[in-house]
Design a protein around this motif. Structure first.
Motif, short mmCIF file in Angstrom:
data_model
loop_
_atom_site.label_atom_id
_atom_site.label_comp_id
_atom_site.label_asym_id
_atom_site.label_seq_id
_atom_site.Cartn_x
_atom_site.Cartn_y
_atom_site.Cartn_z
N GLY A 1 0.81 -1.21 0.00
CA GLY A 1 0.00 0.00 0.00
C GLY A 1 0.84 1.26 0.00
O GLY A 1 0.53 2.23 -0.70
N MET A 2 1.92 1.25 0.78
CA MET A 2 2.79 2.44 0.81
C MET A 2 3.48 2.64 -0.54
O MET A 2 3.53 3.77 -1.05
CB MET A 2 3.82 2.30 1.93
CG MET A 2 3.21 2.33 3.32
SD MET A 2 4.42 2.08 4.65
CE MET A 2 5.24 3.68 4.68
N LEU A 3 3.97 1.55 -1.13
CA LEU A 3 4.67 1.69 -2.42
C LEU A 3 3.72 2.08 -3.54
O LEU A 3 4.00 3.00 -4.32
CB LEU A 3 5.39 0.38 -2.75
CG LEU A 3 6.56 0.00 -1.83
CD1 LEU A 3 7.13 -1.37 -2.23
CD2 LEU A 3 7.66 1.05 -1.89
N ILE A 4 2.59 1.37 -3.64
CA ILE A 4 1.62 1.70 -4.69
C ILE A 4 1.05 3.10 -4.46
O ILE A 4 0.87 3.88 -5.41
CB ILE A 4 0.52 0.64 -4.74
CG1 ILE A 4 1.08 -0.70 -5.23
CG2 ILE A 4 -0.62 1.08 -5.66
CD1 ILE A 4 0.10 -1.84 -5.18
N GLY A 5 0.77 3.43 -3.20
CA GLY A 5 0.25 4.76 -2.89
C GLY A 5 1.23 5.86 -3.26
O GLY A 5 0.83 6.92 -3.76
N MET A 6 2.52 5.63 -3.04
CA MET A 6 3.53 6.62 -3.42
C MET A 6 3.57 6.80 -4.93
O MET A 6 3.68 7.92 -5.44
CB MET A 6 4.90 6.21 -2.88
CG MET A 6 5.00 6.30 -1.36
SD MET A 6 6.47 5.49 -0.68
CE MET A 6 7.69 6.78 -0.93
N VAL A 7 3.47 5.69 -5.66
CA VAL A 7 3.43 5.78 -7.13
C VAL A 7 2.19 6.55 -7.58
O VAL A 7 2.26 7.44 -8.45
CB VAL A 7 3.46 4.37 -7.75
CG1 VAL A 7 3.18 4.44 -9.25
CG2 VAL A 7 4.81 3.70 -7.50
N MET A 8 1.03 6.22 -7.00
CA MET A 8 -0.20 6.91 -7.36
C MET A 8 -0.15 8.39 -6.96
O MET A 8 -0.71 9.25 -7.64
CB MET A 8 -1.40 6.24 -6.69
CG MET A 8 -1.61 4.79 -7.10
SD MET A 8 -1.97 4.60 -8.86
CE MET A 8 -3.56 5.37 -8.95
N CYS A 9 0.53 8.69 -5.86
CA CYS A 9 0.69 10.07 -5.43
C CYS A 9 1.49 10.86 -6.46
O CYS A 9 1.12 11.99 -6.81
CB CYS A 9 1.38 10.10 -4.07
SG CYS A 9 1.65 11.77 -3.41
#
Length: 637
Positions: A53-61
């Protein structure tokens, strides 16, 4: 934004019950949920779910950051993140790296983490901070901004605690995006062809978007000087002018009426409504085909360039967006009234003890709300005073105002799927314009505080709606949201500083940043007054404000048959401050999606969201990668 929901043909036992499985009239909905839906023994907030979630969320951010600076829109995060996580973990399990399946509730928990990180660009964060840079020319250091974003967003998470059970458990507000996310997780983990198709479409569209962006941007860089001619990529222009069309003796492309060869814009248009798409085209034609040429003829616009045109049209577009947003919000007064009723109950006496509460061990304890504000509130006030020279009294006032805005934003989102930050931000700016006249930083950053709290409260409740439908543990989702807040704050600030090294980048054709210009324009107007504007700009602002009001009233009171033909205020207003080429590309994407919905509805339901999201993610991430290569001297500028 909401996305069309999809349901599996035969859900397995691990998925939530069918929608018909609901409590009978008079039955306690919380006790029913605990006995029939809740899956307390299932894997949820696991280490791999948090990390993913942190990695995908950072990419989406990062993707959202690029999109906001390009278009002013903030794209959906959670559904795309759930599809991406499902695809990644399915692939890793196929390679033998994981033995246990990535469960539906793990995916839901991952989505909570990812959405908190991905939406770090919203709530005014990436409007207020760039607006402050535009107005003052300086910003606090990156480290302090990371702390600021994390604190404000965490306050929003805590603000959701006391209203969650009323809005989600008892009233069962729809929260359409949360409901769609639960249905998407259902479909994905049903292991049908639909799940594999969505994953492949998302990945393929992302690669295509990145490839086209690379071909467009690498025309004169490393490959052109180091590689043999047969290895050099074909030249793809960034824009295509409309042939044989001229305005005032100049090609239409000089006025901005050209086609922007950007899959990001086409993908974003596909995710919009058809009404917003054609409203953008109409606004672009009227602005750059008629209004701007007339103002050039009158001498009010100095030259034919986007920067010069936008300097004048900004006031018309900003006034339209603010007036329509505030009036639309005012028409939701019933939701606001219900929000204040909920607020009055936050501090009321509780009749039932914890022992009588069936969800006491699952929901977040009510004490977490005051405790979170007691710890983070003084930090937020201190940051306002230290970083932005906001008086302490004004910072203290922002905290209860932020709670009010958070409750209102959460309810309006639950009922309409639209978080009203475009209305709440200007309202806060108006309040502080009266309380602290002339203080630009107080005006902009106080609105950032209330908008950030409102967005993250609404975001958490949207995720908790998904969890309620899936039988997830809300306390674990709350904790996951805090992990996402830290990840989003840590990534958004350094990359923003890389994309926007100085204020001159904002308002350019590369980064029109319409939301930033609107926030900065409202703050400047409140600080220096309308008398500081050129008389023609004041007339333009008045016309924009009246047009915004008229469009909202027409949409509300016109006959049902006429409503599809009334322009969207948000689409029309954005077209006035966006380059015309961007609006045309938005329209093309919206038109393609609309044709599919009418002629191939099943294909549209399966393909529009993953393909559109893939185009956006692929091009935006490639754009950021190319900027980083240039910054670190791996590509000539």
């Amino acid at each position: 934004m909401s996305h069309p929901a999809s349901t599996p043909s035969a859900p397995p036992e691990s998925l939530p019950p069918a929608p018909a499985a609901s409590p009978d009239a008079g039955q306690d909905p919380e006790r029913y949920w605990l006995e029939h839906v809740y899956k307390g023994g299932s894997r949820q907030l696991t280490v791999r779910a948090v990390i993913a979630g942190m990695l995908i969320g950072m990419v989406m951010c990062l993707s959202n950051l690029y999109v906001i600076l390009k278009t002013g829109w903030s794209m959906g995060v959670t559904i795309t993140a759930c599809i991406l996580a499902f695809a990644v973990f399915s692939g890793l399990k196929g390679l033998g790296l994981f033995k246990k399946e990535f469960s539906p509730l793990e995916n839901n928990a991952m989505g909570s983490v990812a959405s908190a990180a991905g939406y770090m660009t919203g709530g005014g964060n990436m409007a207020a901070v760039p607006a402050l840079l535009l107005l003052t020319g300086t910003l606090p250091s990156a480290g302090w901004l990371v702390v600021w974003f994390a604190v404000i967003s965490a306050l929003g998470v805590f603000a959701a605690i006391p209203i969650k059970r009323q809005l989600v458990n008892i009233e069962a507000l729809p929260f359409p995006t949360g409901t769609a996310t639960a249905a998407t997780i259902n479909a994905l983990h049903g292991h049908g062809q639909e799940a594999r198709s969505k994953a492949w479409l998302l990945g393929g569209a992302g690669l295509l978007g990145a490839f086209v962006a690379m071909l467009r941007e690498l025309r004169s860089v490393w490959l052109s000087t180091h590689a043999p001619s047969w290895l050099q990529p074909p030249l793809i222009p960034s824009k295509l002018s409309v042939p044989f069309l001229s305005i005032r003796g100049r090609p239409a492309g000089d006025w901005g009426l050209s086609f922007d060869l950007s899959l990001l814009l086409i993908g974003a248009g596909a995710l919009m409504s058809w009404k917003t798409g054609w409203s953008l085209l109409l606004g672009a034609i009227l602005t750059y085909g008629f209004l701007a040429p007339a103002m050039v003829d009158q001498g009010y616009i100095a030259e034919v360039s986007f920067k010069a045109i936008n300097t004048w049209t900004l006031w018309t577009g900003a006034a339209l967006l603010v007036s329509s947003g505030v009036l639309s919000f005012a028409f939701q007064w019933r939701s606001v009234a219900r929000s204040f009723k909920a607020l009055s109950g936050l501090f009321g006496k509780k009749d039932e003890g914890a022992a009588a509460d069936p969800l006491a061990g699952i929901e977040c304890p009510p004490a977490w709300f005051p405790l979170g504000f007691a710890v983070l509130g003084p930090v937020a006030v201190g940051l306002m005073a230290y970083l932005f020279q906001i008086p302490v009294w004004a910072g203290v006032l922002a905290l209860p105002l932020a709670v009010v805005m958070g409750v209102i934003a959460a309810r309006v989102t639950g009922e309409t799927d639209t978080t009203p930050t475009k209305a709440l931000g200007p309202v806060t700016q108006l309040v502080y314009g009266g309380l602290a006249p002339g203080n630009v930083a107080a005006n902009v950053m106080s609105a950032n505080a209330t908008g950030g709290v409102g967005l993250h409260a609404a975001d958490l409740l949207t995720d908790l709606k998904s969890g309620w439908l899936l039988g997830a543990n809300p306390r674990q989702q709350f904790i996951g949201q805090l992990f996402g807040v830290v990840a989003g704050a840590a990534i958004v600030v350094p990359v923003f500083n890389l994309l926007v090294p100085d204020a001159s980048v904002l308002g350019s054709e590369d980064f029109p940043a319409p939301g930033v210009l609107v926030w900065a324009g409202v703050s400047k107007m409140l600080s220096v007054g309308l008398q500081a504007l050129h008389p023609s700009a004041r007339v333009g602002a008045l016309c924009g404000a009246l047009l915004g009001v008229a469009l909202v009233l027409l949409d509300r009171w016109a006959p049902k048959a006429a409503k599809p033909y009334i322009p969207s205020p948000s689409g029309f207003g954005l077209a006035i401050v966006l380059p015309g080429s961007s609006s045309i590309s938005f329209f093309i994407g919206a038109a393609i999606a609309e044709v599919l919905r009418r002629r191939k509805p099943k294909l549209a339901e399966a393909a529009v969201m993953p393909v559109g999201s893939g185009f956006i993610a692929g091009e935006s991430l490639m754009g950021i990668a190319l900027v980083m290569l240039k910054a670190f001297k791996y590509m000539p500028k």
